[in-house]
Design an enzyme around this catalytic site. Structure first.
Site, mmCIF file in Angstrom:
data_model
loop_
_atom_site.group_PDB
_atom_site.id
_atom_site.type_symbol
_atom_site.label_atom_id
_atom_site.label_comp_id
_atom_site.label_asym_id
_atom_site.label_seq_id
_atom_site.Cartn_x
_atom_site.Cartn_y
_atom_site.Cartn_z
ATOM 1 N N HIS A 43 0.852 -1.193 0.000
ATOM 2 C CA HIS A 43 0.000 0.000 0.000
ATOM 3 C C HIS A 43 0.882 1.235 0.000
ATOM 4 O O HIS A 43 1.927 1.246 0.641
ATOM 5 C CB HIS A 43 -0.899 0.007 1.254
ATOM 6 C CG HIS A 43 -2.102 0.868 1.083
ATOM 7 N ND1 HIS A 43 -2.049 2.229 1.215
ATOM 8 C CD2 HIS A 43 -3.375 0.564 0.757
ATOM 9 C CE1 HIS A 43 -3.248 2.727 0.981
ATOM 10 N NE2 HIS A 43 -4.072 1.739 0.692
ATOM 11 N N ASP A 51 -7.769 -5.524 0.412
ATOM 12 C CA ASP A 51 -8.264 -6.492 -0.572
ATOM 13 C C ASP A 51 -7.820 -7.921 -0.290
ATOM 14 O O ASP A 51 -8.314 -8.853 -0.920
ATOM 15 C CB ASP A 51 -7.784 -6.090 -1.981
ATOM 16 C CG ASP A 51 -8.365 -4.757 -2.400
ATOM 17 O OD1 ASP A 51 -9.567 -4.560 -2.178
ATOM 18 O OD2 ASP A 51 -7.618 -3.908 -2.920
HETATM 19 N N1 COA Z 1 4.076 -7.806 -4.329
HETATM 20 C C1 COA Z 1 5.418 -7.863 -4.446
HETATM 21 N N2 COA Z 1 6.192 -6.752 -4.443
HETATM 22 C C2 COA Z 1 5.585 -5.568 -4.346
HETATM 23 C C3 COA Z 1 4.195 -5.446 -4.214
HETATM 24 C C4 COA Z 1 3.438 -6.631 -4.210
HETATM 25 N N3 COA Z 1 2.111 -6.585 -4.106
HETATM 26 N N4 COA Z 1 3.880 -4.150 -4.099
HETATM 27 C C5 COA Z 1 5.019 -3.471 -4.179
HETATM 28 N N5 COA Z 1 6.065 -4.331 -4.314
HETATM 29 C C6 COA Z 1 7.471 -3.998 -4.394
HETATM 30 C C7 COA Z 1 7.823 -3.453 -5.775
HETATM 31 O O1 COA Z 1 8.181 -4.469 -6.670
HETATM 32 C C8 COA Z 1 8.969 -2.516 -5.443
HETATM 33 O O2 COA Z 1 10.108 -3.318 -5.205
HETATM 34 P P1 COA Z 1 11.589 -2.778 -5.635
HETATM 35 O O3 COA Z 1 11.781 -1.524 -4.816
HETATM 36 O O4 COA Z 1 12.495 -3.885 -5.298
HETATM 37 O O5 COA Z 1 11.482 -2.490 -7.097
HETATM 38 C C9 COA Z 1 8.548 -1.937 -4.087
HETATM 39 O O6 COA Z 1 7.728 -2.930 -3.483
HETATM 40 C C10 COA Z 1 7.790 -0.624 -4.200
HETATM 41 O O7 COA Z 1 6.690 -0.857 -5.092
HETATM 42 P P2 COA Z 1 5.838 0.267 -5.802
HETATM 43 O O8 COA Z 1 4.981 -0.384 -6.827
HETATM 44 O O9 COA Z 1 6.723 1.394 -6.232
HETATM 45 O O10 COA Z 1 4.996 0.800 -4.595
HETATM 46 P P3 COA Z 1 3.678 1.652 -4.703
HETATM 47 O O11 COA Z 1 3.587 2.445 -3.458
HETATM 48 O O12 COA Z 1 3.622 2.396 -5.981
HETATM 49 O O13 COA Z 1 2.586 0.509 -4.762
HETATM 50 C C11 COA Z 1 0.609 -0.648 -4.747
HETATM 51 C C12 COA Z 1 1.431 0.442 -4.069
HETATM 52 C C13 COA Z 1 -0.660 -0.853 -3.962
HETATM 53 C C14 COA Z 1 0.263 -0.172 -6.164
HETATM 54 C C15 COA Z 1 1.427 -1.967 -4.828
HETATM 55 O O14 COA Z 1 1.800 -2.373 -3.554
HETATM 56 C C16 COA Z 1 0.673 -3.053 -5.568
HETATM 57 O O15 COA Z 1 0.664 -3.071 -6.792
HETATM 58 N N6 COA Z 1 0.039 -3.996 -4.819
HETATM 59 C C17 COA Z 1 -0.710 -5.066 -5.444
HETATM 60 C C18 COA Z 1 -2.066 -4.573 -5.921
HETATM 61 C C19 COA Z 1 -3.009 -4.298 -4.775
HETATM 62 O O16 COA Z 1 -3.162 -5.109 -3.860
HETATM 63 N N7 COA Z 1 -3.674 -3.145 -4.853
HETATM 64 C C20 COA Z 1 -4.661 -2.756 -3.865
HETATM 65 C C21 COA Z 1 -4.165 -1.589 -3.074
HETATM 66 S S1 COA Z 1 -5.264 -1.229 -1.746
#
Ligand code: COA
Length: 413
Positions: free
Chosen positions: A293, A350
């Site tokens: 998140h 979720d």
């Molecule tokens: N599974 C595995 N790794 C994850 C991850 C996940 N669900 N979410 C983030 N990461 C990792 C990324 O690969 C990245 O790793 P790195 O630094 O080695 O490259 C790091 O964590 C940061 O990720 P990033 O996507 O930049 O973080 P964000 O703040 O933009 O992402 C979300 C937030 C919610 C978009 C992301 O966690 C995600 O896509 N989660 C899955 C979808 C989900 O459950 N969405 C509902 C949100 S309520």
């Protein structure tokens, strides 16, 4: 607006209290603006709001200053909607009036009902919802006039009341069934289950669903809420704002994750397969749905609360398959903690909500629409707040393309 519609609108307005939920307009002057580029607007304060608050380190979520855990314990979804719209919990008289108002607004105009029944059956329900919401503007002659707070809040209440009816009508239409009429004596949660299944919803099941709706109603400046506010900032109608927000919610990185979590858990199949699954996900750098998140550095408090009542729900809705699903989720949480918590990755709302919805008999592709049914309340509160103290959103871009390129006539290219 026809005379009849106008009269109905005026009558229903009598019961609508005045809104007093705008943030103070006496804001501190902004310091000299510094031009920065923050991808994803991370850590950018886009608005000042009194609607909800997240403490991402402590794992606390408040609506209008009240801990969401207390709302789940002591309140109802209808009370929560009232709180979000009016900035205080209703007393008994206000609640009665509000319930009556919501119940009266549940039905869909024939034009929208007919349109829903003609949607392609292969359409994703979240897209059907987005489309039906904008169609509702066709029944509101003054939809584009956002100048009256009384009319604006009436429209919000109407949309909140109609959102479940839209989804239930689409679900039945795609299975060749007629929509069920809304039943005014049921709560919003009970009525949705009734309209979906055609069967009265047992009160204890309704209560679990109600809690889930409370937990999804609002969550600060996420992508869909921001979308609603951006549209509101142009003085776009509430129909445009909410249908735009539904579109933003639909993606897998936002509300679309809940549906995918369940598919993922089914594909893992058993707690013993979790290690292999995680190895593969980490090796291929694939995101695990329901984990991570932008604002929580700890487990999402909504996931904690859902888990609390899910155990009780699984007692009354038995089924070895569901228990296995839950055990698989628990194992995935435990193993992800060992391997991913150093990145601040924990279960979000979720992660467990899909198991609850599955147990409540909601089909997988309705999970995100159910999220939206609840979140319409938060989006509406934000739309009202935005137009109440508006400044048009107009950020900058950093241009990184070329300059002064020649425009060669097509025959010479
Ligand atoms: N599974 C595995 N790794 C994850 C991850 C996940 N669900 N979410 C983030 N990461 C990792 C990324 O690969 C990245 O790793 P790195 O630094 O080695 O490259 C790091 O964590 C940061 O990720 P990033 O996507 O930049 O973080 P964000 O703040 O933009 O992402 C979300 C937030 C919610 C978009 C992301 O966690 C995600 O896509 N989660 C899955 C979808 C989900 O459950 N969405 C509902 C949100 S309520």
């Amino acid at each position: 607006m026809t005379k009849k519609a106008d009269k109905t609108a005026k009558n229903s307005l009598k019961a609508v209290p005045e809104i007093d939920n705008q943030p103070s307009s006496e804001v501190a002057p902004s310091p000299a603006l510094e031009v920065v580029h923050r991808p994803g607007l991370e850590k950018v304060v886009a608005v000042r709001s009194t609607i909800s608050c997240v403490d991402g380190d402590k794992g606390v979520l408040e609506y209008r200053g009240i801990n969401v855990a207390d709302l789940v314990r002591y309140s109802s979804f209808e009370e929560t909607i009232f709180l979000l719209l009016y900035n205080h919990l209703p007393n008994e008289r206000e609640m009665m009036q509000f319930n009556t108002l919501i119940a009266k607004q549940r039905g869909l105009p024939a034009s929208v009902r007919d349109a829903i029944s003609s949607y392609p059956v292969g359409m994703h329900p979240i897209n059907a919802m987005q489309s039906a919401i904008i169609l509702l503007s066709g029944e509101d002659f003054y939809a584009d006039d956002v100048s009256s707070p009384q009319h604006n809040i009436r429209r919000c209440i109407s949309l909140i009341a109609k959102a479940p009816t839209i989804i239930a009508a689409f679900e039945r239409a795609r299975h060749g069934e007629q929509p069920m009429p809304a039943v005014t004596k049921y709560t919003l949660a009970e009525n949705f289950i009734f309209m979906l299944t055609g069967e009265p919803c047992p009160p204890e099941i309704g209560r679990f669903f109600d809690k889930l709706l409370i937990l999804h109603a609002e969550h600060t400046m996420n992508a869909s809420t921001f979308a609603a506010r951006v549209i509101g900032s142009t003085h776009g109608s509430v129909y445009s704002a909410i249908s735009g927000a539904v579109g933003a919610l639909s993606g897998p990185l936002h509300g679309g994750a809940n549906e995918r979590v369940l598919r993922m858990l089914y594909s893992i199949g058993h707690p013993d397969n979790v290690d292999k699954f995680l190895d593969e996900m980490i090796m291929t750098k694939t995101k695990i749905m329901g984990i991570g998140h932008r604002v929580y550095n700890v487990k999402d408090p909504r996931a904690v609360l859902i888990q609390d009542f899910m155990k009780n729900l699984l007692e009354i809705v038995p089924g070895e398959g569901r228990k296995n699903l839950y055990r698989t989720a628990l194992m995935l949480e435990e193993k992800s903690k060992e391997r991913l918590s150093h990145k601040g990755l924990h279960p979000n709302v979720d992660f467990y909500s899909g198991i609850v919805l599955d147990a409540l008999g909601v089909p997988g592709d309705l999970f995100t629409p159910v999220f939206a049914i609840s979140r319409v309340a938060g989006w509406c509160a934000h739309w009202l707040e935005q137009i109440g103290a508006n400044r048009l959103f107009r950020p900058l871009q950093e241009y990184i393309g070329d300059h002064k390129r020649p425009c060669i006539p097509i025959e010479d290219r």
